[in-house]
Design an enzyme around this catalytic site. Sequence first.
Site, PDB file in Angstrom:
ATOM      1  N   HIS A 198      59.781 -12.820  75.958  1.00 36.69           N
ATOM      2  CA  HIS A 198      59.251 -13.282  77.245  1.00 36.69           C
ATOM      3  C   HIS A 198      58.465 -14.557  77.075  1.00 36.69           C
ATOM      4  CE1 HIS A 198      60.438  -9.557  79.311  1.00 36.69           C
ATOM      5  NE2 HIS A 198      60.389  -9.089  78.067  1.00 36.69           N
TER       6      HIS A 198
ATOM      7  N   LYS B 210      38.816 -29.498  52.551  1.00 32.83           N
ATOM      8  CA  LYS B 210      37.589 -28.811  52.100  1.00 32.83           C
ATOM      9  C   LYS B 210      36.600 -29.822  51.539  1.00 32.83           C
ATOM     10  CE  LYS B 210      39.708 -24.740  49.981  1.00 32.83           C
ATOM     11  NZ  LYS B 210      39.735 -23.968  48.747  1.00 32.83           N
TER      12      LYS B 210
ATOM     13  N   LYS C 218      38.531 -14.056  45.092  1.00 31.36           N
ATOM     14  CA  LYS C 218      38.956 -14.248  43.707  1.00 31.36           C
ATOM     15  C   LYS C 218      37.965 -15.126  42.965  1.00 31.36           C
ATOM     16  CE  LYS C 218      42.953 -16.107  41.230  1.00 31.36           C
ATOM     17  NZ  LYS C 218      44.360 -16.507  41.345  1.00 31.36           N
TER      18      LYS C 218
ATOM     19  N   GLU D 133      33.642 -20.031  53.292  1.00 28.82           N
ATOM     20  CA  GLU D 133      33.683 -19.126  54.447  1.00 28.82           C
ATOM     21  C   GLU D 133      33.226 -17.725  54.050  1.00 28.82           C
ATOM     22  OE1 GLU D 133      36.097 -21.125  53.423  1.00 28.82           O
ATOM     23  OE2 GLU D 133      37.294 -21.912  55.078  1.00 28.82           O
TER      24      GLU D 133
ATOM     25  N   GLU E 182      52.475 -21.812  52.092  1.00 32.20           N
ATOM     26  CA  GLU E 182      51.571 -22.250  51.022  1.00 32.20           C
ATOM     27  C   GLU E 182      52.321 -22.289  49.685  1.00 32.20           C
ATOM     28  OE1 GLU E 182      47.890 -19.998  50.119  1.00 32.20           O
ATOM     29  OE2 GLU E 182      46.793 -21.669  50.976  1.00 32.20           O
TER      30      GLU E 182
HETATM   31  C1  G6Q Z   1      46.123 -18.133  48.297  1.00 33.31           C
HETATM   32  C2  G6Q Z   1      45.114 -19.156  48.296  1.00 33.31           C
HETATM   33  C3  G6Q Z   1      43.988 -18.933  49.285  1.00 33.31           C
HETATM   34  C4  G6Q Z   1      42.866 -18.035  48.778  1.00 33.31           C
HETATM   35  C5  G6Q Z   1      41.660 -18.214  49.682  1.00 33.31           C
HETATM   36  C6  G6Q Z   1      40.508 -17.323  49.292  1.00 33.31           C
HETATM   37  O1  G6Q Z   1      47.063 -18.100  47.564  1.00 33.31           O
HETATM   38  O2  G6Q Z   1      44.677 -19.366  47.022  1.00 33.31           O
HETATM   39  O3  G6Q Z   1      44.418 -18.459  50.527  1.00 33.31           O
HETATM   40  O4  G6Q Z   1      43.296 -16.721  48.727  1.00 33.31           O
HETATM   41  O5  G6Q Z   1      41.263 -19.546  49.679  1.00 33.31           O
HETATM   42  O6  G6Q Z   1      40.109 -17.599  47.995  1.00 33.31           O
HETATM   43  P1  G6Q Z   1      39.123 -16.653  47.242  1.00 33.31           P
HETATM   44  O7  G6Q Z   1      39.765 -15.325  47.094  1.00 33.31           O
HETATM   45  O8  G6Q Z   1      38.855 -17.310  45.924  1.00 33.31           O
HETATM   46  O9  G6Q Z   1      37.884 -16.545  48.104  1.00 33.31           O
END
Ligand code: G6Q
Length: 533
Positions: free
Chosen positions: A377, A497, A200, A206, A346
């Site tokens: 199990h 982070k 996003k 990562e 979350e």
């Molecule tokens: C979800 C969080 C989180 C996010 C990741 C990846 O609600 O905001 O899990 O989706 O940190 O973020 P990006 O899509 O911005 O890489």
Amino acid sequence: MTIYTDLVAHAEMMKTKHMRDLFAADPNRFQKFHVTFGEFLLDYSKNHITDETMTLLQRLAHESGLAQARQDMFEGKRINTTENRPVLHIALRNRDNHPIYVDGHDVMPEINMVLDKMHVFSDDVRQGKWIGATGKTITHVVNIGIGGSDLGPAMAMNALAFYKTKDIQFHFVSNVDGTDIVETLKKCPADRTLFIISSKTFTTQETLTNAQTARAWLVAQLGEEAVSRHFVAVSTNIEAVRAFGINPENMFVFWDFVGGRYSMWSAIGLSLMIGIGYDNFIDMLTGAYEMDQHFLTAPFDKNMPVLMGLIGLWYTTYLGAESYAVLPYDQYLNRLPAYLQQLDMESNGKSVQKSGMPISYHTGPILFGEPGTNGQHSFYQLIHQGTHLIPIDFIAPIHSLNETGDHHPILLANVVAQAEALMRGKTAEEVRDEGTPESLIPFKIFQGNHPSNMLLFDKMTPRVFGSLIALYEHKIFVQGVIWKVNSFDQFGVELGKQLAKTVLKEIKDYSQNLNHDSSTNALIQKIREKRHP
Ligand code: G6Q
């Protein structure tokens, strides 16, 4: 007396009841405490509830302003107050296409445009019209993303594996641990691999680290000019996508009104759409839309997400449960617990109200789970005979997509029997009557009175799956409203982070002074010594 004090007093009384007795006293208990919607049956009769409990919980929902909050979400109000954003994953599956306005602007045309673009692209990849730099068709798709940009499509791809094309292999790389990308790349021929970089923000450490490694790997084999045929992006951040070297024409957008963990319905689902095809993807959206409508219109006492939300918070806030298990008896749902861990924990793992006031009651529970019968199990011992109150959701399809011999009747027998065993338990007399030696009787008693919901559906289809995930989204929403938290931010992931940036510099650069506590200093020192002897 407020609704809270009423519920606290009622909880004290309910702690003295055993569900075995509640069932014995009322032959209509199942009749009263189940609800159906579409293909789903929710049996919530094996819970620590009576008519009075449900009346009080529904009063709590009404007094908490749930109906208004629900309407606010569906109307695009800025209910994510800390980030000043609307919360509109419901718009992504708004299949009747009615306008949804954000600041006077209808978001549906853009949503439909991206869906169309995904349709064309996914068809092209599936039909071999989208070719790699050397003219070959795509046989491997690698989604690189993390958190909300990974868990949704990865979980859904498993859930709908029955509907997936056999011509393409799908991989999901999320962890910054190099093992994840390196082991994945070993399985992929560069000239037939498509990378979908899903982020996003397009700033996530990562994802960008993995994407750079994948890019370097591809360029080393096919050259720089191959990037445009082998990399596409899903993001809200066009500048960062361009800076990475992906042509914005190969970018699929979404919007900041879609939270990461609520984004599998958006272009973040691109890998899924390539996997199961456009029509199945739309069926999944339709299923979610149907659950949205149910949530929006059904009275609280017939409303599945409302009922599940209320029962869940009854345990967490009033009966002292700290955890909660989701146990799908469906191998296709093997990643559902991991997905719900993020969605639930979350969203509602918060200790401050929307108003900024600290919270004095328990909010979101610790969620865990594994598919049945595997869990039986392993950790079920603790649920049956341990000391914790652990409410459960059992989930099971009545028909398997892979009916084979007696497998499915055996699976179903187990899920039904587990719910029964947890509820009724086994008394000392029953153990004694089985001829058990006196010395062993205490160990073989099952106290019972362990609560569970049972969610049955006919069989796993994209539509059912869409409804199922929307059900959990709305259940979590209901709880967030009543707990008064903002379910749509996640500031709790930031501190680690931030500190990692400093530690990274210190691990890489010997000359940096260490100014942490003695433990952190010693750990960094140890890593330095071993990595740079
Ligand atoms: C979800 C969080 C989180 C996010 C990741 C990846 O609600 O905001 O899990 O989706 O940190 O973020 P990006 O899509 O911005 O890489």
